[in-house]
Each structure stands twice: as structure tokens, then as C-alpha cells.
Design a protein around this motif. Structure first.
Motif, PDB file in Angstrom:
ATOM      1  N   THR A  32      33.764  53.684  43.412  1.00 52.08           N
ATOM      2  CA  THR A  32      34.941  52.918  42.988  1.00 52.08           C
ATOM      3  C   THR A  32      36.126  53.227  43.887  1.00 52.08           C
ATOM      4  OG1 THR A  32      34.171  52.901  40.696  1.00 52.08           O
ATOM      5  CG2 THR A  32      36.508  52.438  41.068  1.00 52.08           C
ATOM      6  N   ALA A  53      33.435  46.281  38.708  1.00 52.79           N
ATOM      7  CA  ALA A  53      33.647  45.489  37.497  1.00 52.79           C
ATOM      8  C   ALA A  53      32.981  44.121  37.613  1.00 52.79           C
ATOM      9  CB  ALA A  53      35.136  45.332  37.230  1.00 52.79           C
ATOM     10  N   ASN A 107      44.589  47.910  38.067  1.00 53.66           N
ATOM     11  CA  ASN A 107      44.439  47.324  36.728  1.00 53.66           C
ATOM     12  C   ASN A 107      44.694  45.815  36.779  1.00 53.66           C
ATOM     13  OD1 ASN A 107      43.970  49.880  35.779  1.00 53.66           O
ATOM     14  ND2 ASN A 107      45.695  49.947  34.378  1.00 53.66           N
ATOM     15  N   MET A 149      41.737  44.034  38.404  1.00 59.45           N
ATOM     16  CA  MET A 149      40.608  43.825  37.502  1.00 59.45           C
ATOM     17  C   MET A 149      40.886  42.677  36.539  1.00 59.45           C
ATOM     18  SD  MET A 149      38.758  46.335  34.707  1.00 59.45           S
ATOM     19  CE  MET A 149      38.100  47.506  35.884  1.00 59.45           C
ATOM     20  N   TYR A 193      39.622  50.849  35.948  1.00 59.90           N
ATOM     21  CA  TYR A 193      38.411  50.963  36.763  1.00 59.90           C
ATOM     22  C   TYR A 193      37.618  52.240  36.479  1.00 59.90           C
ATOM     23  CZ  TYR A 193      38.269  46.904  39.854  1.00 59.90           C
ATOM     24  OH  TYR A 193      38.112  45.621  40.346  1.00 59.90           O
ATOM     25  N   PRO A 214      35.270  49.792  33.135  1.00 61.27           N
ATOM     26  CA  PRO A 214      35.591  48.360  32.985  1.00 61.27           C
ATOM     27  C   PRO A 214      35.384  47.818  31.575  1.00 61.27           C
ATOM     28  CG  PRO A 214      34.398  48.731  35.029  1.00 61.27           C
ATOM     29  CD  PRO A 214      34.359  50.032  34.280  1.00 61.27           C
TER      30      PRO A 214
END
Length: 442
Positions: free
Chosen positions: A64, A233, A260, A263, A428, A431
Motif C-alpha cells: 500500500t 482498494a 482518504n 479512496m 487505506y 478499505p
């Protein structure tokens, strides 16, 4: 893609100053910050024109971390990463301690070490030698000296460092009180508070061109192989297409992880910003409200007097619109806040809780945390706040929180569609958390 990491020997060594100078001096920069800090990324955006991303090896697993770094370096000439604390400082004394060095190894990025040269001579070579020898897997490719009184002293210190360490000096930062950034109780002042930002960027760029070997720094920031890691994600792609999320973003609420937002957008959400300080209501036709952290205590009077916004927030809560809030946003959803002068300011009152500012950092609730939620989701985050709860009529907590050192407490409150608490959470790191926040979307 070229990449370089600016690290310090300790907090206060000058890495933020040097990072700001280098980001201002180069064009088309992808800025990053190691650790959970929100203030420095705001300055990175100011000096580069690009959003800055947190690279946090505690919050994110290695894949990630690499994904966030690579995805947000695309199309840029150089990635400049600002470290945190001292190069090897983390949550314990192992080398995999989520420190700047730990991240440098994960990303295989060359390090420029910033050393405070105040009151030192030949010993500076021993200091650099110690840092370079402590972990041979960390590539310290250059040194920049801070707080140097003039070129003559710099050349003398440069001679010592290069003779004993074999690491080249890449310039120095002169003693100048105008170069640093003014601080306040919770860290540096925020970027939007800097007057005449364009002028300041030019000032820092001039410092870099005059005192740093920018050509050599660019060469050291060598290109590397791509990671080619898919989005962690991936299962969320476009699942909320057509939905709108209202994000509180103004001088009182500005602490957010940029990843954030990424995502949320990857999941198909349209983000709409609003101001609890200045606006009279939440944007219309939204399916979710996100209230981040910030400095509500500094704008408590404005927030308390904006009764129309408070009514709009509570009406959204009663209407079943999911609301998520963290730290400053959490405080705003309580009955109110008592500032250090003893005056109490009434807020939204969704949670029957009263908070109060302290004059010192709440060290009992500080640092990286593992969060086990009542619904079984496990996620990571951090806490950093001067306030505390002094009256609490909400009996049920939603978060069980543990630190790596074994300390444990409960926090987080869920009332119908609204979830709020002190922790800042990195989406993350799990997710599934974003999906949970939307379970009650109409």
C-alpha cells in the motif's frame, strides 16, 4: 521518476526548512511526508502546487505504501519526501520501527541528511559517520548543513565530513530567522496562514539556488524501477458512483489524509467541500458528511455562533445521512468545548459529551494506535490532541484502542448513522472501513 528523501538527525534539525526550499526550487514536484503529520503537507502544496501524501509505514503495509507513493508520483519530474523526527526514530528501538529510515528502505530511496551545524566542528564528521554506519541498508547519499554562519565555516565543516565519511556535502542553510516557519501549540502554523505565499516561495527558491547544489541533488534523486502494484482498494471501485460526500474544509477543519480522499473518489464519490465556519448549511443532496480534524478551539466563537450550520448538521443526522468525524470534527459534534480561558462554546450536541482544552498535549492519548471496532473491523490511526472529555453521558464506546506498548483504552461513539471519536483514521489501512461508513446511505 526521480526520488529523494530529506531526513534529519533529530527533530528541529531543519528538515522541514530544507524540504520546503527544495520543493520550492524544483519544478513539477510530487511532495510526500513520512508519518501522520497534517501541517507539513499543507506547506508542500503551497510550495509545489500539488497535493502532498502521507507515507506511513505503520498505517500502511508495504504494498500500500508503494502504491500511494508511485500512484501520486506519476507525471512528476521528481518526488521529494520529507522525513519525520530523527532518521531512525520510531515507536521502538528496532530498525523496522516505522521510522523515516524504515520507509526509506521500503521505497529504496536515497537520503539527504540535514545536520544542525550550530556549535560544532570536527565532531560533525563523527555524527554523520554514526548515522551512515547505523544501518548500511539506508543510502545516505548526501548531507546538508543547517544553521551555518557563513561560507567559510561551511567549507571547513564540508572538508571534515567528506574526509572522514566519504559522503558529499550538498550545501548549507544560513542562519536566518526569516527562513523558518512560526509555530503554535499544536505544531507549525497552517499553510493558509502564511501571508504572501508566492513571495515566500520565491524567497525559499532563491535560498536553494544560492546555497544548495541543486544540480547534484537532482542527480542523486536517481530514477528507479516501477512497483506496478494494483490499488489495494480495488474491490471498492465505483461502488458509490452517483453518491456525493460533503467534506468540511476551512480554517477550523483542515486535517485530512489525501489518500482518504483518493479512496473516496476511487469508490465513485463526488466530493463537495463546505465550511462550518462560514456557510449556513451543509450542501444539498449529499449522501455522506465527513468532518476532519483541525483547530476548532481557535474558531470556537465563530462555530458556536453559526447556529444555522449547527442546525443543518443535526438535521442531517436526524435524517439518517451517515456522518463520520474525527478529533476536531468529533469535538464539533459534541455539546461543546470549554477553552483554556474557561469559556464554554456550544456546538452541535449530537453526542451528549462536553470537551475541554488543556494547556499541554494529552500524552496519555498520543501516538499510533490499533483500533478494534465493535463491528469487527480492525484499522490503524493515530491520536494527537490537547483536549479531553470532561463530561460524558454516552455510555457505549465503539472503538477499543491499543498501542504497541500495550496501553489500552476505549473511545469512539456511534449514534444511529453518526460515528465520531478522537482517532484520525487512515482508510487505506483497511478499505472495508469506507464501506462500513456507507452502510446506511439512503
Amino acid at each position: 521518476m526521480r526520488k529523494i528523501l530529506i531526513a534529519g538527525t533529530m527533530s528541529g534539525s531543519g528538515k522541514t526548512t530544507v524540504s520546503s526550499i527544495i520543493m520550492s526550487a524544483f519544478a513539477n514536484v510530487a511532495p510526500f511526508k513520512i508519518g501522520p503529520d497534517y501541517i507539513d503537507p499543507g506547506y508542500h502544496r503551497l510550495f509545489t502546487g500539488n497535493a502532498s501524501y502521507n507515507l506511513d509505514s505503520f498505517m500502511f503495509d508495504e504494498n500500500t505504501l508503494k502504491y500511494i507513493f508511485e500512484e501520486n508520483s506519476k507525471g512528476k519530474d521528481i518526488a521529494v519526501i520529507e522525513g519525520v523526527m530523527g532518521l531512525y526514530d520510531g515507536i521502538n528501538h528496532t530498525k523496522d520501527n516505522f521510522s523515516t529510515a524504515h520507509t526509506a528502505r521500503i521505497l529504496d530511496v536515497p537520503v539527504i541528511l540535514v545536520v544542525n551545524a550550530k556549535g560544532i566542528s570536527t565532531s560533525i564528521a563523527a555524527e554523520v559517520l554514526g548515522f551512515s554506519g547505523f544501518d548500511k541498508d539506508v543510502n545516505i547519499a548526501g548531507v546538508i548543513l543547517n544553521n551555518v554562519s557563513g561560507e567559510k565555516l561551511y567549507l571547513s565543516l564540508k572538508e571534515a565530513v567528506e574526509a572522514y565519511t566519504g559522503i558529499e556535502c550538498l550545501g548549507y542553510i544560513p542562519k536566518d530567522e526569516n527562513i523558518g516557519v512560526e509555530s503554535r501549540h499544536l505544531g507549525l502554523k497552517q499553510a493558509f496562514e502564511v501571508e504572501d505565499s508566492a513571495k515566500r516561495k520565491e524567497f525559499l527558491k532563491d535560498i536553494g539556488e544560492k546555497y544548495l547544489n541543486l544540480k547534484r541533488i537532482y542527480e542523486i534523486a536517481e530514477s528507479s524501477e516501477e512497483y506496478n502494484i494494483k490499488n489495494p482498494a480495488e474491490e471498492l471501485k465505483n461502488i458509490f458512483r452517483g453518491k456525493r460526500a460533503a467534506v468540511a474544509r476551512d480554517k477550523a477543519f483542515s486535517f485530512y489524509y489525501e489518500s482518504n480522499f483518493d479512496m473516496m473518489k476511487y469508490a465513485g464519490l463526488e466530493l463537495v467541500e463546505f465550511s462550518p465556519v462560514y456557510d449556513s448549511k451543509v450542501p444539498e443532496n449529499v449522501d455522506f458528511i465527513y468532518l476532519g480534524g483541525g483547530y476548532p478551539e481557535l474558531y470556537a466563537k465563530e462555530l458556536a455562533e453559526n447556529t444555522e450550520m449547527k442546525k443543518s448538521i443535526t438535521a442531517a443526522h436526524k435524517a439518517g445521512i451517515p456522518i463520520y468525524a474525527e478529533c476536531g470534527g468529533f469535538i464539533y459534534l459534541t455539546d461543546g468545548l470549554k477553552n483554556t480561558d474557561g469559556k464554554f462554546y456550544e456546538f452541535c450536541g449530537i453526542f451528549d459529551i462536553k470537551t475541554a482544552m488543556r494547556k499541554k498535549l494529552n500524552m496519555g492519548r498520543f501516538g499510533y494506535i490499533n483500533i478494534n471496532m465493535e463491528n469487527g473491523i480492525k484499522i490503524r490511526g493515530h491520536e494527537f490532541h490537547y483536549s479531553e472529555i470532561f463530561e460524558n453521558n454516552e455510555k457505549q464506546c465503539f472503538y477499543n484502542i491499543k498501542k504497541e506498548n500495550g496501553r489500552e483504552w476505549e473511545c469512539g461513539y456511534k449514534k444511529n448513522n453518526t460515528l465520531a471519536g478522537y482517532p484520525h483514521i487512515a482508510f487505506y489501512s483497511e478499505p472495508e472501513f469506507l464501506k462500513f461508513l456507507f452502510e446506511q446511505v439512503p
